[in-house]
Write a protein that holds these residues in place. Structure first.
Motif, PDB file in Angstrom:
ATOM      1  N   SER A 100      -4.017   0.249 -10.006  1.00  0.00           N
ATOM      2  CA  SER A 100      -4.004   1.020  -8.761  1.00  0.00           C
ATOM      3  C   SER A 100      -3.274   0.258  -7.679  1.00  0.00           C
ATOM      4  CB  SER A 100      -5.436   1.299  -8.277  1.00  0.00           C
ATOM      5  OG  SER A 100      -6.165   2.048  -9.226  1.00  0.00           O
ATOM      6  N   PHE A 101      -2.719   1.012  -6.745  1.00  0.00           N
ATOM      7  CA  PHE A 101      -2.255   0.382  -5.507  1.00  0.00           C
ATOM      8  C   PHE A 101      -3.487  -0.048  -4.717  1.00  0.00           C
ATOM      9  CE2 PHE A 101       1.444   3.120  -6.488  1.00  0.00           C
ATOM     10  CZ  PHE A 101       2.462   2.181  -6.379  1.00  0.00           C
ATOM     11  N   HIS A 102      -3.272  -0.818  -3.683  1.00  0.00           N
ATOM     12  CA  HIS A 102      -4.392  -1.331  -2.892  1.00  0.00           C
ATOM     13  C   HIS A 102      -5.243  -0.216  -2.285  1.00  0.00           C
ATOM     14  CE1 HIS A 102      -2.012  -5.327  -2.304  1.00  0.00           C
ATOM     15  NE2 HIS A 102      -2.635  -5.268  -3.457  1.00  0.00           N
ATOM     16  N   ASN A 103      -4.641   0.964  -2.076  1.00  0.00           N
ATOM     17  CA  ASN A 103      -5.400   2.073  -1.486  1.00  0.00           C
ATOM     18  C   ASN A 103      -6.132   2.907  -2.533  1.00  0.00           C
ATOM     19  OD1 ASN A 103      -3.340   3.486  -2.712  1.00  0.00           O
ATOM     20  ND2 ASN A 103      -2.674   4.576  -0.877  1.00  0.00           N
ATOM     21  N   GLY A 104      -6.081   2.488  -3.793  1.00  0.00           N
ATOM     22  CA  GLY A 104      -6.790   3.188  -4.851  1.00  0.00           C
ATOM     23  C   GLY A 104      -5.966   4.189  -5.617  1.00  0.00           C
ATOM     24  N   GLN A 105      -4.754   4.469  -5.171  1.00  0.00           N
ATOM     25  CA  GLN A 105      -3.875   5.424  -5.854  1.00  0.00           C
ATOM     26  C   GLN A 105      -3.387   4.834  -7.176  1.00  0.00           C
ATOM     27  OE1 GLN A 105      -0.530   6.751  -3.414  1.00  0.00           O
ATOM     28  NE2 GLN A 105       0.781   6.693  -5.214  1.00  0.00           N
ATOM     29  N   LYS A 106      -3.486   5.610  -8.251  1.00  0.00           N
ATOM     30  CA  LYS A 106      -3.088   5.140  -9.567  1.00  0.00           C
ATOM     31  C   LYS A 106      -1.580   4.901  -9.655  1.00  0.00           C
ATOM     32  CE  LYS A 106      -6.938   5.116 -12.008  1.00  0.00           C
ATOM     33  NZ  LYS A 106      -7.437   3.890 -12.679  1.00  0.00           N
ATOM     34  N   VAL A 107      -1.191   3.885 -10.398  1.00  0.00           N
ATOM     35  CA  VAL A 107       0.221   3.580 -10.629  1.00  0.00           C
ATOM     36  C   VAL A 107       0.660   4.239 -11.928  1.00  0.00           C
ATOM     37  CG1 VAL A 107       1.889   1.746 -11.137  1.00  0.00           C
ATOM     38  CG2 VAL A 107       0.130   1.395  -9.397  1.00  0.00           C
ATOM     39  N   THR A 108       1.766   4.990 -11.874  1.00  0.00           N
ATOM     40  CA  THR A 108       2.282   5.681 -13.047  1.00  0.00           C
ATOM     41  C   THR A 108       3.728   5.260 -13.315  1.00  0.00           C
ATOM     42  OG1 THR A 108       3.183   7.579 -11.836  1.00  0.00           O
ATOM     43  CG2 THR A 108       0.837   7.669 -12.453  1.00  0.00           C
ATOM     44  N   TRP A 196       6.851  -2.605   5.100  1.00  0.00           N
ATOM     45  CA  TRP A 196       6.377  -3.802   4.401  1.00  0.00           C
ATOM     46  C   TRP A 196       5.503  -4.708   5.274  1.00  0.00           C
ATOM     47  CZ3 TRP A 196       8.571  -7.823   7.050  1.00  0.00           C
ATOM     48  CH2 TRP A 196       9.788  -7.577   7.686  1.00  0.00           C
ATOM     49  N   ARG A 197       5.366  -4.377   6.543  1.00  0.00           N
ATOM     50  CA  ARG A 197       4.416  -5.130   7.376  1.00  0.00           C
ATOM     51  C   ARG A 197       2.978  -4.651   7.150  1.00  0.00           C
ATOM     52  NH1 ARG A 197       6.353  -8.580  10.985  1.00  0.00           N
ATOM     53  NH2 ARG A 197       8.591  -8.616  11.355  1.00  0.00           N
ATOM     54  N   GLN A 198       2.855  -3.514   6.469  1.00  0.00           N
ATOM     55  CA  GLN A 198       1.544  -3.014   6.038  1.00  0.00           C
ATOM     56  C   GLN A 198       1.678  -2.549   4.579  1.00  0.00           C
ATOM     57  OE1 GLN A 198       1.027  -0.072   9.285  1.00  0.00           O
ATOM     58  NE2 GLN A 198      -0.731  -1.298   9.953  1.00  0.00           N
ATOM     59  N   PRO A 199       1.950  -3.482   3.684  1.00  0.00           N
ATOM     60  CA  PRO A 199       2.301  -3.121   2.304  1.00  0.00           C
ATOM     61  C   PRO A 199       1.115  -2.629   1.490  1.00  0.00           C
ATOM     62  CG  PRO A 199       2.113  -5.497   2.514  1.00  0.00           C
ATOM     63  CD  PRO A 199       1.974  -4.931   3.908  1.00  0.00           C
ATOM     64  N   ASN A 200       1.361  -1.626   0.668  1.00  0.00           N
ATOM     65  CA  ASN A 200       0.369  -1.092  -0.254  1.00  0.00           C
ATOM     66  C   ASN A 200       0.794  -1.487  -1.660  1.00  0.00           C
ATOM     67  OD1 ASN A 200      -1.836   0.386  -1.233  1.00  0.00           O
ATOM     68  ND2 ASN A 200      -0.592   2.244  -1.455  1.00  0.00           N
ATOM     69  N   ASN A 221      -7.982  -8.630  -3.661  1.00  0.00           N
ATOM     70  CA  ASN A 221      -7.935  -7.224  -4.054  1.00  0.00           C
ATOM     71  C   ASN A 221      -8.979  -6.977  -5.129  1.00  0.00           C
ATOM     72  OD1 ASN A 221      -7.271  -4.615  -4.817  1.00  0.00           O
ATOM     73  ND2 ASN A 221      -5.448  -5.234  -5.974  1.00  0.00           N
ATOM     74  N   GLU A 222     -10.055  -6.302  -4.765  1.00  0.00           N
ATOM     75  CA  GLU A 222     -11.146  -6.050  -5.703  1.00  0.00           C
ATOM     76  C   GLU A 222     -10.765  -5.021  -6.768  1.00  0.00           C
ATOM     77  OE1 GLU A 222     -13.679  -7.843  -5.735  1.00  0.00           O
ATOM     78  OE2 GLU A 222     -13.801  -8.737  -3.724  1.00  0.00           O
ATOM     79  N   LEU A 223      -9.672  -4.282  -6.547  1.00  0.00           N
ATOM     80  CA  LEU A 223      -9.223  -3.280  -7.509  1.00  0.00           C
ATOM     81  C   LEU A 223      -8.215  -3.841  -8.506  1.00  0.00           C
ATOM     82  CD1 LEU A 223      -8.675  -0.203  -5.124  1.00  0.00           C
ATOM     83  CD2 LEU A 223     -10.701  -0.730  -6.513  1.00  0.00           C
ATOM     84  N   TYR A 224      -7.921  -5.121  -8.414  1.00  0.00           N
ATOM     85  CA  TYR A 224      -6.873  -5.712  -9.250  1.00  0.00           C
ATOM     86  C   TYR A 224      -7.216  -5.556 -10.728  1.00  0.00           C
ATOM     87  CZ  TYR A 224      -3.462  -9.135 -10.914  1.00  0.00           C
ATOM     88  OH  TYR A 224      -2.429  -9.767 -11.558  1.00  0.00           O
ATOM     89  N   TYR A 225      -6.212  -5.212 -11.524  1.00  0.00           N
ATOM     90  CA  TYR A 225      -6.401  -4.934 -12.940  1.00  0.00           C
ATOM     91  C   TYR A 225      -6.514  -6.200 -13.781  1.00  0.00           C
ATOM     92  CZ  TYR A 225      -1.400  -5.808 -12.534  1.00  0.00           C
ATOM     93  OH  TYR A 225      -0.183  -6.364 -12.220  1.00  0.00           O
ATOM     94  N   GLY A 226      -6.079  -7.335 -13.229  1.00  0.00           N
ATOM     95  CA  GLY A 226      -6.156  -8.597 -13.955  1.00  0.00           C
ATOM     96  C   GLY A 226      -7.383  -9.392 -13.546  1.00  0.00           C
ATOM     97  N   GLU A 227      -7.319 -10.704 -13.733  1.00  0.00           N
ATOM     98  CA  GLU A 227      -8.436 -11.564 -13.350  1.00  0.00           C
ATOM     99  C   GLU A 227      -8.572 -11.588 -11.832  1.00  0.00           C
ATOM    100  OE1 GLU A 227     -10.052 -16.164 -13.970  1.00  0.00           O
ATOM    101  OE2 GLU A 227      -8.199 -15.494 -14.943  1.00  0.00           O
TER     102      GLU A 227
END
Length: 363
Positions: A100-108, A196-200, A221-227
């Protein structure tokens, strides 16, 4: 956590290691913050950035399909896996479905296609897109402003992207580790020139605060897909002073060591020696000849200067063993490095002989 790094610059890989290793737990459940020295990035736009100052932050905020692992080999990142066709020209990337992006939107896959085409559009102003994305079929036409879409990019479904190259390139996956290829949010970009001063982004950290010339704070980032990072914040104290002095005063937790301080930190009886960590740097420092200007327009003069330089003495005496003599342009650890490469040795007599055979004749 206190560390001194005996190198000229802290590397992105080392910074990532420090963030994942983390700091000692804070008392009473307080937030854990890693304090570092930094300077303001020139940009946080992955497509535009082409220097290490900006990359230090970009690689924490954004990510791409592929990353380097600890052995400097391409490894899965946003892409969970990939297949390469028998002719070596077509790569099929299978994206993780939990990114997901930082705002929760899924990455496709559409986000990847958009990001790469945007990087290649002349209006974006990327100086690196041709180098890192130019192998894709049709990228040259987008780079030239002749097309809006890259023919070699095909979205098969939400999480599958097919990439066709103009020719087989064994190094293509390695190129995808560079920030130019990182994924950006099209809605974020559409918000304005300074988006980019408020990057998602999609990386392990979010930009929490940026007070120019004072502080840049990254938040986990608590939504991060990795560690997930083991620190809550990373605070870069921008232009905060001399890094080694800041370290001594306890203002930052990690610093690099310049030649001015190397004797102090390598002193086994000193207070800093136990905190010292020595890491290699994947870089090359060199002096180049302008071959269009005399006397370096003569190959014999150029060779003479090379024979007249005592690289070993420079490395040990002038640079205090903080560098290694280079026998070629690739440092150890870079693919293609040849430890058996014959170098030009220090030979004054040979240098004088070459000068005498040059068109200039003598010194």
């Amino acid at each position: 956590m206190k560390r001194i790094i005996a190198r000229l610059f802290i590397s992105i890989l080392l910074l990532a290691s420090l963030i994942l290793t983390g700091c000692p737990p804070a008392p009473n459940g307080e937030a854990v913050t890693l304090n570092l020295y930094g300077i303001d990035p020139y940009t946080l736009d992955p497509a535009v950035s082409s220097e290490m100052t900006s990359h230090e932050y970009i690689v924490q905020i954004f990510s791409g399909l592929v990353r380097f692992d600890e052995n400097m080999a391409p490894a899965p990142d946003i892409a969970e896996s990939w297949q390469i066709s028998d002719d070596g020209k077509t790569y099929t990337f299978y994206l993780r479905q939990n990114v997901s992006f930082h705002n929760g939107q899924k990455v496709t896959a559409d986000d990847v296609k958009y990001s790469w085409e945007r990087a290649c559009h002349p209006a974006t102003g990327s100086q690196t897109a041709a180098t890192y994305l130019g192998d894709i079929l049709g990228a040259d036409k987008v780079l030239a402003g002749e097309s809006e879409e890259i023919n070699g990019l095909r979205v098969l479904d939400d999480y599958t992207l097919e990439v066709t190259l103009d020719n087989p390139k064994s190094y293509f996956l390695a190129k995808l580790t560079y920030p130019t290829t990182f994924v950006v949010d099209s809605n974020n970009v559409a918000s304005g020139q300074t988006w980019w001063r408020q990057p998602n982004g999609t990386g392990p950290f979010k930009l929490k605060q940026w007070d120019q010339t004072v502080l840049l704070r990254l938040e986990r980032n608590e939504l991060y897909y990795g560690e997930i990072a083991r620190v809550d914040y990373v605070d870069f104290h921008l232009w905060g002073g001399v890094p080694m002095n800041m370290y001594e005063n306890g203002d930052i937790d990690v610093t690099t060591v310049s030649m001015s301080y190397i004797d102090k930190v390598t002193d086994e009886t000193g207070s800093f020696h136990e905190e010292l960590v020595t890491e290699p740097e994947l870089s090359l420092y060199y002096i180049g000849f302008n071959t269009s200007k005399p006397p370096f327009d003569d190959v014999n003069i150029r060779m003479a200067f090379s024979y007249a330089i005592d690289k070993n003495k420079l490395a040990s005496l002038v640079f205090k063993d903080m560098v290694e003599p280079a026998d070629g342009i690739l440092p150890p650890g870079i693919p293609g490095y040849n430890e058996n490469l014959d170098s030009i040795e220090y030979d004054v007599a040979k240098a004088q002989e070459l000068i005498s055979t040059s068109k200039y004749g003598d010194v």
